[in-house]
Scaffold this motif. Structure first.
Motif, PDB file in Angstrom:
ATOM      1  N   ALA A  11      63.544  11.751  19.596  1.00  0.00           N
ATOM      2  CA  ALA A  11      63.294  12.028  21.014  1.00  0.00           C
ATOM      3  C   ALA A  11      62.131  11.183  21.536  1.00  0.00           C
ATOM      4  N   MET A  12      61.100  11.015  20.727  1.00  0.00           N
ATOM      5  CA  MET A  12      59.970  10.170  21.141  1.00  0.00           C
ATOM      6  C   MET A  12      60.439   8.740  21.386  1.00  0.00           C
ATOM      7  N   GLY A  13      61.301   8.238  20.526  1.00  0.00           N
ATOM      8  CA  GLY A  13      61.838   6.898  20.712  1.00  0.00           C
ATOM      9  C   GLY A  13      62.649   6.786  21.993  1.00  0.00           C
ATOM     10  N   MET A  14      63.458   7.817  22.261  1.00  0.00           N
ATOM     11  CA  MET A  14      64.243   7.824  23.509  1.00  0.00           C
ATOM     12  C   MET A  14      63.331   7.796  24.720  1.00  0.00           C
ATOM     13  N   GLU A  15      62.309   8.631  24.708  1.00  0.00           N
ATOM     14  CA  GLU A  15      61.393   8.709  25.852  1.00  0.00           C
ATOM     15  C   GLU A  15      60.640   7.396  26.035  1.00  0.00           C
ATOM     16  N   GLN A  16      60.254   6.779  24.935  1.00  0.00           N
ATOM     17  CA  GLN A  16      59.549   5.501  25.032  1.00  0.00           C
ATOM     18  C   GLN A  16      60.457   4.419  25.607  1.00  0.00           C
ATOM     19  N   ARG A  17      61.707   4.380  25.152  1.00  0.00           N
ATOM     20  CA  ARG A  17      62.651   3.384  25.687  1.00  0.00           C
ATOM     21  C   ARG A  17      62.931   3.635  27.166  1.00  0.00           C
ATOM     22  N   ALA A  18      62.977   4.894  27.556  1.00  0.00           N
ATOM     23  CA  ALA A  18      63.191   5.207  28.970  1.00  0.00           C
ATOM     24  C   ALA A  18      62.012   4.723  29.806  1.00  0.00           C
ATOM     25  N   GLN A  19      60.807   4.961  29.317  1.00  0.00           N
ATOM     26  CA  GLN A  19      59.624   4.492  30.043  1.00  0.00           C
ATOM     27  C   GLN A  19      59.679   2.973  30.198  1.00  0.00           C
ATOM     28  N   ALA A 112      69.925  14.214  28.172  1.00  0.00           N
ATOM     29  CA  ALA A 112      70.234  15.627  28.418  1.00  0.00           C
ATOM     30  C   ALA A 112      71.157  16.156  27.325  1.00  0.00           C
ATOM     31  N   VAL A 113      72.176  15.389  26.984  1.00  0.00           N
ATOM     32  CA  VAL A 113      73.115  15.811  25.938  1.00  0.00           C
ATOM     33  C   VAL A 113      72.390  15.928  24.600  1.00  0.00           C
ATOM     34  N   PHE A 114      71.534  14.963  24.270  1.00  0.00           N
ATOM     35  CA  PHE A 114      70.789  15.017  23.014  1.00  0.00           C
ATOM     36  C   PHE A 114      69.954  16.295  22.937  1.00  0.00           C
ATOM     37  N   TYR A 115      69.188  16.581  23.988  1.00  0.00           N
ATOM     38  CA  TYR A 115      68.332  17.766  23.963  1.00  0.00           C
ATOM     39  C   TYR A 115      69.168  19.050  23.910  1.00  0.00           C
ATOM     40  N   GLU A 116      70.303  19.071  24.591  1.00  0.00           N
ATOM     41  CA  GLU A 116      71.172  20.257  24.549  1.00  0.00           C
ATOM     42  C   GLU A 116      71.726  20.474  23.141  1.00  0.00           C
ATOM     43  N   LYS A 117      72.147  19.406  22.479  1.00  0.00           N
ATOM     44  CA  LYS A 117      72.677  19.524  21.116  1.00  0.00           C
ATOM     45  C   LYS A 117      71.571  19.900  20.130  1.00  0.00           C
ATOM     46  N   ILE A 126      59.575  28.345  19.802  1.00  0.00           N
ATOM     47  CA  ILE A 126      58.786  27.346  20.530  1.00  0.00           C
ATOM     48  C   ILE A 126      59.590  26.055  20.667  1.00  0.00           C
ATOM     49  N   ALA A 127      60.263  25.656  19.595  1.00  0.00           N
ATOM     50  CA  ALA A 127      61.103  24.458  19.634  1.00  0.00           C
ATOM     51  C   ALA A 127      62.230  24.642  20.642  1.00  0.00           C
ATOM     52  N   LYS A 128      62.831  25.823  20.653  1.00  0.00           N
ATOM     53  CA  LYS A 128      63.909  26.098  21.603  1.00  0.00           C
ATOM     54  C   LYS A 128      63.408  25.966  23.039  1.00  0.00           C
ATOM     55  N   ASN A 129      62.230  26.502  23.313  1.00  0.00           N
ATOM     56  CA  ASN A 129      61.645  26.413  24.652  1.00  0.00           C
ATOM     57  C   ASN A 129      61.389  24.956  25.026  1.00  0.00           C
ATOM     58  N   LEU A 130      60.833  24.199  24.109  1.00  0.00           N
ATOM     59  CA  LEU A 130      60.551  22.782  24.347  1.00  0.00           C
ATOM     60  C   LEU A 130      61.847  22.026  24.649  1.00  0.00           C
ATOM     61  N   LEU A 131      62.838  22.178  23.803  1.00  0.00           N
ATOM     62  CA  LEU A 131      64.097  21.454  23.970  1.00  0.00           C
ATOM     63  C   LEU A 131      64.841  21.890  25.224  1.00  0.00           C
TER      64      LEU A 131
END
Length: 165
Positions: A11-19, A112-117, A126-131
Motif C-alpha cells: 500500500a505504501m508503494g501504491m500511495e507513493q506511485r500515486a503521489q 479502492a479495490v486493493f484496500y477493500e480486498k 485497528i487494521a480494519k478501521n485503517l483499511l
C-alpha cells in the motif's frame, strides 16, 4: 501477500506511485481545475503514505497496529466540495486531459479495490478501521474522477459538434 506488513508495504508503494503520478501530471494537464485537484491529491497521497508508514513501524516494533484517529484533511475536502462549473470549463482541455483523467480514475479504482480486498482479510480491528478508511477515501477519489471523465467526454463531444443525446 500473506501478512499485514506485506499489505502495508504494498500500500505504501501504491500511495507513493500515486503521489508521483499526480506531481508529474499536474504540470501536463491544461485545465486549471484539474491541476489544482492533482496538487491536492499529491498531498493527500503523501499523507496516506505517512499514515501507512507509521503503522508499519508499529508493526515492526511491537507486532501491533497503533491506535490512530483519521480526520479528513483539507485535501480530502477538495474532493468532497468540488463542483462542476460549466461556465468556467475550457472545452479544449477536455480532449487533451481526458487520457490523464482516465489513468487517474483507473489508478484510484485499483487502490479502492486493493484496500477493500485487504479489508476482507484483516482481523485486527485497528487494521480494519485503517483499511476501511483508506478504501473509502480512494472510492471518493475514484468517483470524483469518474465524474470528471464523463464531463470531459461530454465537453469534447460538444467542442466537436457531436451531440449523441
Amino acid at each position: 501477500m500473506n501478512n499485514a506488513q506485506d499489505i502495508i508495504r504494498y500500500a505504501m508503494g501504491m500511495e507513493q506511485r500515486a503521489q508521483e503520478f499526480y506531481e508529474f501530471y499536474k504540470d501536463k494537464v491544461t485545465s486549471r481545475k484539474i491541476k489544482e485537484l492533482f496538487e491536492g491529491l499529491a498531498e493527500m497521497e503523501h499523507e496516506h503514505y505517512a499514515i501507512l508508514e507509521s503503522q508499519l513501524k508499529s508493526l515492526e516494533a511491537n507486532n501491533t497496529f497503533e491506535e490512530f484517529s483519521l480526520e479528513v484533511s483539507e485535501g480530502e475536502d477538495i474532493i468532497k466540495s468540488k463542483t462542476k462549473d460549466m461556465e468556467h470549463v475550457d472545452l479544449e482541455y477536455d480532449l487533451s486531459d481526458l487520457p490523464i483523467l482516465r489513468m487517474a480514475y483507473a489508478m484510484e479504482n485499483d487502490f479502492a479495490v486493493f484496500y477493500e480486498k485487504a479489508l476482507e482479510k484483516a482481523t485486527d480491528p485497528i487494521a480494519k478501521n485503517l483499511l476501511e478508511t483508506l478504501a473509502k477515501w480512494e472510492r471518493e477519489h475514484r468517483d470524483s474522477f469518474q465524474s470528471e471523465v464523463e464531463l470531459a467526454t461530454q465537453n469534447s463531444w460538444f467542442a466537436q459538434g457531436f451531440y449523441p443525446f
